[in-house]
Motif scaffolding. Structure first.
Motif, PDB file in Angstrom:
ATOM      1  N   GLU A  21       0.776  -1.403   0.261  1.00 60.00           N
ATOM      2  CA  GLU A  21      -0.145   0.087   0.110  1.00 60.00           C
ATOM      3  C   GLU A  21       0.743   1.291  -0.027  1.00 60.00           C
ATOM      4  OE1 GLU A  21      -2.891  -0.127   3.259  1.00 60.00           O
ATOM      5  OE2 GLU A  21      -3.584  -2.023   2.423  1.00 60.00           O
ATOM      6  N   LYS A  24       2.258   1.714  -3.465  1.00 56.38           N
ATOM      7  CA  LYS A  24       1.171   2.446  -4.301  1.00 56.38           C
ATOM      8  C   LYS A  24       1.003   3.887  -4.281  1.00 56.38           C
ATOM      9  CE  LYS A  24      -1.156  -1.863  -4.858  1.00 56.38           C
ATOM     10  NZ  LYS A  24      -2.422  -2.631  -4.550  1.00 56.38           N
ATOM     11  N   LYS A  25       0.870   4.230  -2.885  1.00 57.65           N
ATOM     12  CA  LYS A  25       0.870   5.623  -2.388  1.00 57.65           C
ATOM     13  C   LYS A  25       1.969   6.331  -3.264  1.00 57.65           C
ATOM     14  CE  LYS A  25      -2.094   5.406   1.877  1.00 57.65           C
ATOM     15  NZ  LYS A  25      -1.898   5.803   3.135  1.00 57.65           N
ATOM     16  N   GLU A  26       3.126   6.134  -3.023  1.00 59.56           N
ATOM     17  CA  GLU A  26       4.344   6.761  -3.513  1.00 59.56           C
ATOM     18  C   GLU A  26       4.191   6.809  -4.919  1.00 59.56           C
ATOM     19  OE1 GLU A  26       7.651   4.753  -2.061  1.00 59.56           O
ATOM     20  OE2 GLU A  26       7.526   5.265   0.194  1.00 59.56           O
ATOM     21  N   GLU A  27       3.711   5.786  -5.519  1.00 61.49           N
ATOM     22  CA  GLU A  27       3.534   5.892  -7.033  1.00 61.49           C
ATOM     23  C   GLU A  27       2.508   6.955  -7.445  1.00 61.49           C
ATOM     24  OE1 GLU A  27       5.178   4.421  -9.671  1.00 61.49           O
ATOM     25  OE2 GLU A  27       6.600   3.767  -8.082  1.00 61.49           O
ATOM     26  N   LYS A  28       1.418   6.951  -6.710  1.00 58.07           N
ATOM     27  CA  LYS A  28       0.382   7.816  -7.224  1.00 58.07           C
ATOM     28  C   LYS A  28       0.598   9.257  -6.905  1.00 58.07           C
ATOM     29  CE  LYS A  28      -3.662   5.024  -6.110  1.00 58.07           C
ATOM     30  NZ  LYS A  28      -4.813   4.747  -4.951  1.00 58.07           N
ATOM     31  N   GLU A  29       1.709   9.527  -5.648  1.00 59.95           N
ATOM     32  CA  GLU A  29       2.248  10.919  -5.624  1.00 59.95           C
ATOM     33  C   GLU A  29       3.138  11.226  -6.743  1.00 59.95           C
ATOM     34  OE1 GLU A  29       3.965  11.171  -1.888  1.00 59.95           O
ATOM     35  OE2 GLU A  29       2.108  10.731  -0.439  1.00 59.95           O
ATOM     36  N   LYS A  30       4.190  10.498  -7.198  1.00 63.33           N
ATOM     37  CA  LYS A  30       4.836  10.578  -8.305  1.00 63.33           C
ATOM     38  C   LYS A  30       4.271  10.965  -9.464  1.00 63.33           C
ATOM     39  CE  LYS A  30       8.728   7.945  -6.700  1.00 63.33           C
ATOM     40  NZ  LYS A  30       9.627   6.607  -6.847  1.00 63.33           N
ATOM     41  N   GLN A  31       2.953  10.106  -9.666  1.00 60.39           N
ATOM     42  CA  GLN A  31       2.265  10.236 -11.032  1.00 60.39           C
ATOM     43  C   GLN A  31       1.515  11.801 -10.807  1.00 60.39           C
ATOM     44  OE1 GLN A  31       2.052   8.836 -13.679  1.00 60.39           O
ATOM     45  NE2 GLN A  31       3.613   7.279 -13.047  1.00 60.39           N
ATOM     46  N   TRP A  32       1.056  12.117  -9.672  1.00 64.08           N
ATOM     47  CA  TRP A  32       0.356  13.454  -9.458  1.00 64.08           C
ATOM     48  C   TRP A  32       1.528  14.330  -9.612  1.00 64.08           C
ATOM     49  CZ3 TRP A  32       0.829  17.447  -6.012  1.00 64.08           C
ATOM     50  CH2 TRP A  32      -0.071  18.587  -5.791  1.00 64.08           C
ATOM     51  N   ARG A  33       2.732  14.411  -8.983  1.00 66.19           N
ATOM     52  CA  ARG A  33       3.578  15.567  -9.220  1.00 66.19           C
ATOM     53  C   ARG A  33       3.967  15.647 -10.534  1.00 66.19           C
ATOM     54  NH1 ARG A  33       7.431  13.736  -4.283  1.00 66.19           N
ATOM     55  NH2 ARG A  33       6.129  14.429  -2.548  1.00 66.19           N
ATOM     56  N   THR A  35       2.256  14.803 -13.104  1.00 65.81           N
ATOM     57  CA  THR A  35       1.099  15.677 -14.014  1.00 65.81           C
ATOM     58  C   THR A  35       1.126  17.388 -13.589  1.00 65.81           C
ATOM     59  OG1 THR A  35      -0.423  15.162 -12.418  1.00 65.81           O
ATOM     60  CG2 THR A  35      -0.253  13.675 -14.225  1.00 65.81           C
TER      61      THR A  35
END
Length: 187
Positions: A21, A24-33, A35
């Protein structure tokens, strides 16, 4: 001794699902940053190094070898060339030399310990064979003991058989006496 005061203290381990988990959170944060355009140059550099090191493991070893060759000797050693008698210089061998030395060697040389171990195994195998054939002193003693034991068992079996026969005869005689006594009373 009070609880929890031992060396190492209390240990807590995270389970596998919690780690997944978090990744996954770190990956989502990287994706958000990514974008939003707020990526740090350090994070990008780390990501690129991780990808390049995973894909080109061989190229790094080649680069390290080149770096080692390019280094210049320090101090006076660059000016004075000395021959170290203890240093072994490896010379390049020709393919023909390698093949002839490999085939000419025959059996590989064994160390002292290996030779002793093989010799010990041969000796034990020879002793077992001789023992099985009855040619050793120990085997002869064992066979003599076995013969004595067999003889004692045969004698004991014969004695038991004689006792059984004697008991059967005594029981038969007793039955005959009781039958005669009963016949006399009836008549």
């Amino acid at each position: 001794m009070p609880k929890g005061k031992h060396k190492g203290g209390r240990r807590q381990f995270t389970n596998f699902e919690a780690l997944e988990e978090q990744k996954k959170k770190e990956e989502k944060e990287k994706q958000w940053r990514k974008t939003q355009g707020e990526t740090d140059s350090e994070e990008e550099a780390e990501a690129e190094e991780g990808k390049s090191s995973a894909s080109s493991g061989e190229s790094e070893s080649e680069e390290e070898e080149e770096d080692q060759k390019e280094t210049k000797p320090k101090g006076v050693s660059a000016l004075i060339e000395t021959e170290n008698p203890n240093r072994i210089v490896t010379k390049a061998k020709k393919v023909t030399q390698i093949s002839t030395t490999a085939s000419g060697a025959g059996k590989p040389q064994l160390s002292r310990r290996e030779r002793e171990e093989i010799e010990k195994q041969r000796a034990t195998a020879h002793y077992r064979k001789m023992h099985a054939e009855g040619k050793t002193e120990e085997a002869r003693a064992d066979l003599a003991r076995l013969a004595i034991i067999k003889q004692q068992r045969e004698e004991a079996a014969k004695k038991r058989e004689d006792e059984r026969i004697a008991r059967e005869e005594a029981a038969a005689a007793k039955r005959e006496q009781t039958a005669k006594a009963l016949n006399k009373k009836r008549s």
